[in-house]
Scaffold this active site. Sequence first.
Site, PDB file in Angstrom:
ATOM      1  N   GLN A 123      66.986  29.113  32.385  1.00  0.00           N
ATOM      2  CA  GLN A 123      67.355  29.858  33.772  1.00  0.00           C
ATOM      3  C   GLN A 123      69.281  30.014  33.629  1.00  0.00           C
ATOM      4  O   GLN A 123      69.710  29.111  33.563  1.00  0.00           O
ATOM      5  CB  GLN A 123      67.013  29.273  34.921  1.00  0.00           C
ATOM      6  CG  GLN A 123      67.074  30.045  36.247  1.00  0.00           C
ATOM      7  CD  GLN A 123      66.516  31.171  36.242  1.00  0.00           C
ATOM      8  OE1 GLN A 123      65.305  31.554  35.634  1.00  0.00           O
ATOM      9  NE2 GLN A 123      67.192  32.320  36.960  1.00  0.00           N
TER      10      GLN A 123
ATOM     11  N   ASP B 254      63.182  35.934  27.198  1.00  0.00           N
ATOM     12  CA  ASP B 254      63.955  36.655  28.118  1.00  0.00           C
ATOM     13  C   ASP B 254      64.681  38.014  27.435  1.00  0.00           C
ATOM     14  O   ASP B 254      65.100  38.635  28.005  1.00  0.00           O
ATOM     15  CB  ASP B 254      65.083  35.699  28.406  1.00  0.00           C
ATOM     16  CG  ASP B 254      65.076  35.443  29.797  1.00  0.00           C
ATOM     17  OD1 ASP B 254      64.567  36.085  30.545  1.00  0.00           O
ATOM     18  OD2 ASP B 254      65.593  34.104  30.095  1.00  0.00           O
TER      19      ASP B 254
ATOM     20  N   LYS C 106      58.310  31.344  38.708  1.00  0.00           N
ATOM     21  CA  LYS C 106      57.904  31.502  37.241  1.00  0.00           C
ATOM     22  C   LYS C 106      56.689  30.746  36.623  1.00  0.00           C
ATOM     23  O   LYS C 106      55.664  31.229  36.272  1.00  0.00           O
ATOM     24  CB  LYS C 106      58.990  31.485  36.496  1.00  0.00           C
ATOM     25  CG  LYS C 106      59.901  32.804  36.614  1.00  0.00           C
ATOM     26  CD  LYS C 106      61.474  32.500  35.727  1.00  0.00           C
ATOM     27  CE  LYS C 106      62.352  33.777  35.917  1.00  0.00           C
ATOM     28  NZ  LYS C 106      63.715  33.355  35.576  1.00  0.00           N
TER      29      LYS C 106
END
Length: 301
Positions: free
Chosen positions: A98, A121, A54
Amino acid sequence: MTARIIDGKKIAEEVRAEIKTKTEQLVADKGVVPGLVTILVGENPASVSYVTAKQKASKELGFHSVQDSQPAGISESELLQLVEKYNKDPGIHGILVQLPLPKHIDETKVLCAIDPDKDVDGFHPVNVGKLMIGDAKFLPCTPAGIQQLLIRSGIETEGAEVVVVGRSNIVGKPIANILLQKAKGANATVTICHTRTRDMAAHTRRADILIVAAGFPNAITADMVKDGAVVIDVGVNRVGEKPSAKTPGKMIAVLKGDVDFDAVKEKASAITPVPGGVGPMTITMLMYSTLKSAQIAAGLQ
Ligand code: GUN
């Protein structure tokens, strides 16, 4: 029938080129550089490799990228304070924590602490709710990537029987929600199967589009697939190690999806490989959402 292979890497490159052009425009017109922070707690190898990828993608696009790695022992309140710091940082437009988090931290509490306007997200309940009522702001990245794969591969979703295997908050529930919306690239009839579904194959065999996020290899075998179906394999299972072709002496993970690829590709009309299918799109859609957040912050949307 031998299936067309849906090349997620190539489609992801196309989308990233579009994001790069728009990022350059945003910087030139408004002086705003999209900013993304990825917060990693602990050293779970899969999480480390996802976060590294990422960061790499965000740097390649010219984003302001911050990698914030924290020890596995960080307390919940320290992590909440860290999230709050980035909520207030005007140079950060996207915050990604994460998952999974260590057991002593309440994941829901952390996800709810992220400013919904920086929740690239799409996991905050506000953004989940907005998706549900057809007013989405940030879509979860893997489902958003699947929808783009379908659209950009010319696969018709309107009126299609879509069967989703798996009901996670990250993939199963949001992809079902996205594809049932009254919208372009959606308008499907959606069924969700899960571990308590009585006759899984009876459902999967009806699917024009079968989306598999079951979490284990060979969850879908050829007898469970209709002739000519489109099969999207979201699974990433580490089934062993092999020497890296790029770096001599280094071992890399051997990955396998949730679908029995070799047998199913002889029955399907199109199928995503693992690796190189859904995976590259997930990271790309995170970049898309970060750019979108920065554009909104610059008053462009
Ligand atoms: N862990 C596995 N997939 C994801 C994802 O899409 N986002 C985050 N934050 N964590 C994940």
